[in-house]
Design a protein around this motif. Structure first.
Motif, PDB file in Angstrom:
ATOM      1  N   ARG B  25      55.802  41.703  -2.881  1.00 59.27           N
ATOM      2  CA  ARG B  25      55.300  42.843  -3.644  1.00 59.27           C
ATOM      3  C   ARG B  25      54.034  43.306  -2.936  1.00 59.27           C
ATOM      4  O   ARG B  25      53.265  42.470  -2.460  1.00 59.27           O
ATOM      5  CB  ARG B  25      54.987  42.373  -5.056  1.00 59.27           C
ATOM      6  N   VAL B  26      53.805  44.615  -2.872  1.00 57.06           N
ATOM      7  CA  VAL B  26      52.645  45.102  -2.126  1.00 57.06           C
ATOM      8  C   VAL B  26      51.712  45.960  -2.969  1.00 57.06           C
ATOM      9  O   VAL B  26      52.153  46.684  -3.860  1.00 57.06           O
ATOM     10  CB  VAL B  26      53.076  45.925  -0.891  1.00 57.06           C
ATOM     11  N   GLY B  27      50.418  45.845  -2.657  1.00 54.84           N
ATOM     12  CA  GLY B  27      49.405  46.606  -3.382  1.00 54.84           C
ATOM     13  C   GLY B  27      49.115  47.928  -2.707  1.00 54.84           C
ATOM     14  O   GLY B  27      49.460  48.152  -1.533  1.00 54.84           O
ATOM     15  N   LEU B  28      48.447  48.800  -3.463  1.00 55.24           N
ATOM     16  CA  LEU B  28      48.127  50.132  -2.986  1.00 55.24           C
ATOM     17  C   LEU B  28      47.355  50.117  -1.673  1.00 55.24           C
ATOM     18  O   LEU B  28      47.662  50.871  -0.743  1.00 55.24           O
ATOM     19  CB  LEU B  28      47.303  50.839  -4.066  1.00 55.24           C
ATOM     20  N   LYS B  29      46.362  49.255  -1.615  1.00 56.78           N
ATOM     21  CA  LYS B  29      45.500  49.189  -0.433  1.00 56.78           C
ATOM     22  C   LYS B  29      46.327  48.901   0.810  1.00 56.78           C
ATOM     23  O   LYS B  29      46.191  49.553   1.855  1.00 56.78           O
ATOM     24  CB  LYS B  29      44.465  48.072  -0.635  1.00 56.78           C
ATOM     25  N   ASP B  30      47.189  47.927   0.684  1.00 53.98           N
ATOM     26  CA  ASP B  30      48.076  47.525   1.769  1.00 53.98           C
ATOM     27  C   ASP B  30      48.968  48.691   2.203  1.00 53.98           C
ATOM     28  O   ASP B  30      49.068  49.032   3.392  1.00 53.98           O
ATOM     29  CB  ASP B  30      48.924  46.340   1.266  1.00 53.98           C
ATOM     30  N   ILE B  31      49.567  49.330   1.222  1.00 56.90           N
ATOM     31  CA  ILE B  31      50.477  50.447   1.500  1.00 56.90           C
ATOM     32  C   ILE B  31      49.769  51.539   2.293  1.00 56.90           C
ATOM     33  O   ILE B  31      50.234  51.972   3.351  1.00 56.90           O
ATOM     34  CB  ILE B  31      51.028  51.034   0.185  1.00 56.90           C
ATOM     35  N   ALA B  32      48.617  51.983   1.753  1.00 61.62           N
ATOM     36  CA  ALA B  32      47.886  53.083   2.396  1.00 61.62           C
ATOM     37  C   ALA B  32      47.504  52.729   3.829  1.00 61.62           C
ATOM     38  O   ALA B  32      47.591  53.564   4.734  1.00 61.62           O
ATOM     39  CB  ALA B  32      46.643  53.429   1.573  1.00 61.62           C
ATOM     40  N   ALA B  33      47.104  51.457   4.021  1.00 64.47           N
ATOM     41  CA  ALA B  33      46.718  51.031   5.367  1.00 64.47           C
ATOM     42  C   ALA B  33      47.919  51.044   6.303  1.00 64.47           C
ATOM     43  O   ALA B  33      47.832  51.488   7.447  1.00 64.47           O
ATOM     44  CB  ALA B  33      46.100  49.633   5.315  1.00 64.47           C
ATOM     45  N   VAL B  55      60.589  53.819  -8.003  1.00 66.75           N
ATOM     46  CA  VAL B  55      59.793  52.686  -7.522  1.00 66.75           C
ATOM     47  C   VAL B  55      59.344  51.928  -8.771  1.00 66.75           C
ATOM     48  O   VAL B  55      59.176  52.518  -9.828  1.00 66.75           O
ATOM     49  CB  VAL B  55      58.559  53.190  -6.731  1.00 66.75           C
ATOM     50  N   THR B  56      59.178  50.629  -8.646  1.00 66.53           N
ATOM     51  CA  THR B  56      58.738  49.808  -9.776  1.00 66.53           C
ATOM     52  C   THR B  56      57.320  49.318  -9.539  1.00 66.53           C
ATOM     53  O   THR B  56      56.971  48.980  -8.407  1.00 66.53           O
ATOM     54  CB  THR B  56      59.665  48.586  -9.932  1.00 66.53           C
ATOM     55  N   SER B  57      56.506  49.315 -10.596  1.00 64.61           N
ATOM     56  CA  SER B  57      55.142  48.810 -10.442  1.00 64.61           C
ATOM     57  C   SER B  57      54.873  47.703 -11.437  1.00 64.61           C
ATOM     58  O   SER B  57      55.468  47.660 -12.508  1.00 64.61           O
ATOM     59  CB  SER B  57      54.132  49.942 -10.628  1.00 64.61           C
ATOM     60  N   VAL B  58      53.983  46.799 -11.064  1.00 59.14           N
ATOM     61  CA  VAL B  58      53.587  45.680 -11.923  1.00 59.14           C
ATOM     62  C   VAL B  58      52.074  45.606 -11.917  1.00 59.14           C
ATOM     63  O   VAL B  58      51.464  45.592 -10.843  1.00 59.14           O
ATOM     64  CB  VAL B  58      54.177  44.350 -11.404  1.00 59.14           C
ATOM     65  N   LYS B  59      51.483  45.606 -13.079  1.00 59.18           N
ATOM     66  CA  LYS B  59      50.016  45.540 -13.167  1.00 59.18           C
ATOM     67  C   LYS B  59      49.524  44.099 -13.062  1.00 59.18           C
ATOM     68  O   LYS B  59      50.308  43.166 -13.069  1.00 59.18           O
ATOM     69  CB  LYS B  59      49.564  46.124 -14.505  1.00 59.18           C
ATOM     70  N   GLY B  60      48.198  44.005 -12.993  1.00 57.08           N
ATOM     71  CA  GLY B  60      47.574  42.688 -13.042  1.00 57.08           C
ATOM     72  C   GLY B  60      47.602  41.931 -11.733  1.00 57.08           C
ATOM     73  O   GLY B  60      48.118  42.421 -10.728  1.00 57.08           O
ATOM     74  N   PRO B  61      47.038  40.739 -11.740  1.00 59.03           N
ATOM     75  CA  PRO B  61      46.946  39.907 -10.538  1.00 59.03           C
ATOM     76  C   PRO B  61      48.335  39.652  -9.955  1.00 59.03           C
ATOM     77  O   PRO B  61      49.281  39.446 -10.707  1.00 59.03           O
ATOM     78  CB  PRO B  61      46.338  38.599 -11.052  1.00 59.03           C
ATOM     79  N   ALA B  62      48.429  39.695  -8.642  1.00 56.06           N
ATOM     80  CA  ALA B  62      49.703  39.537  -7.938  1.00 56.06           C
ATOM     81  C   ALA B  62      50.673  40.650  -8.280  1.00 56.06           C
ATOM     82  O   ALA B  62      51.861  40.556  -8.035  1.00 56.06           O
ATOM     83  CB  ALA B  62      50.342  38.177  -8.217  1.00 56.06           C
TER      84      ALA B  62
END
Lengths: 146, 146
Positions: B25-33, B55-62
């Motif tokens: 699973r990837v975070g926004l920061k990673d994606i943009a980079a 697209v599916t999103s999951v909040k919170g840690p990890a």
DNA sequence: TGCATACCGGACAAATTTGTCCTTTAATTT
DNA sequence: AAATTAAAGGACAAATTTGTCCGGTATGCA
């Protein structure tokens, strides 16, 4: 696909061409009315085309816009598009990569190539004069009538 | 061709897909980079895709973004484009006529039709999962490296 | 020469697209 | 339960595109 400015520019050019083929010079007001575009904005677009020498303008009474026989024969849709929108849409990467090429292609690079080539070819092989004839014969419209 | 938002949306989806195929699973920061896009703006685009259930999103840690196996298999480029840019580019008249059709066609109507059809077909027949594989195999890039 | 016509050009305004920042909400971990 | 993490959402700002307005300039005619 194209910007509004470009759409107006193409439609205006074709209308001017149609009238020029019949020996008539047309004014801005007439053009805007016939293609259904905002007058002042269309003036700006036409200025660009005149500067690019794709359309000819004459000032003063009985002045207006026209296409010379040579312009009718040689000016293509592609030149109009490039003069107004630039070459980005005709060359740039579909996914927006700044240097997309065979060296580092985007995942759709080779799929988009043939389509873009066809589009370029389409624009390159249609002159304003030819399209003007089509409109003149009632086979194409520059504005919708109800 | 497509808006910036749409370009980012496509590249982001493919990157998310690539990582999801590897169980990450990837975070926004990673994606943009990884796709070379402005972070905050990319967030807005991804919100649209999540709302459209592409697209599916999951909040919170990890947490982060991911594509389910079904999304990887079924979501097409066309759905991404329509969700962000709407259907105008895929259906509208190239010369900007509001009701261009066989009834009152613009002078380029029949010439543009096959190209637009091919474009639609191209977008309809490529899934995000397929494009993600291509990137994974090094056959396509989502960002340029020097 | 003077006047009317019609494009030219610059400044300005509205709308849309692109981009940023910050607070809120939801989920996980301690 | 509290703290931490990361997306969601709203407000705002910059840039671009679209569109308007008006004085300047060139041309033709009386």
């Amino acid at each position: 696909m194209f910007s509004k400015a470009c759409e107006y520019g193409i439609r205006a050019s074709i209308y001017i061409g149609q009238q020029s083929a019949s020996g008539r010079r047309v004014g801005l007001k007439d053009i805007a009315a016939e293609i259904g575009s905002p007058e002042a904005f269309t003036a700006k677009v036409l200025q660009q085309l005149v500067r690019a020498q794709l359309v000819t303008s004459v000032k003063g009474p009985a002045g207006g816009f026209e296409l010379t026989p040579e312009q009718l024969r040689t000016v293509t849709l592609r030149e109009i598009v490039v003069a107004i929108d630039g070459g980005a849409m005709l060359q740039g990467c579909a996914l927006g990569l700044p240097q997309c090429s065979a060296k580092q292609p985007c995942p759709m690079h080779y799929q988009f190539l043939p389509i873009r080539d066809q589009l370029n070819e389409l624009l390159r092989t249609h002159t304003i004069g030819e399209l003007a004839s089509k409109v003149h014969e009632g086979l194409g419209f520059l504005k919708q009538f109800s």
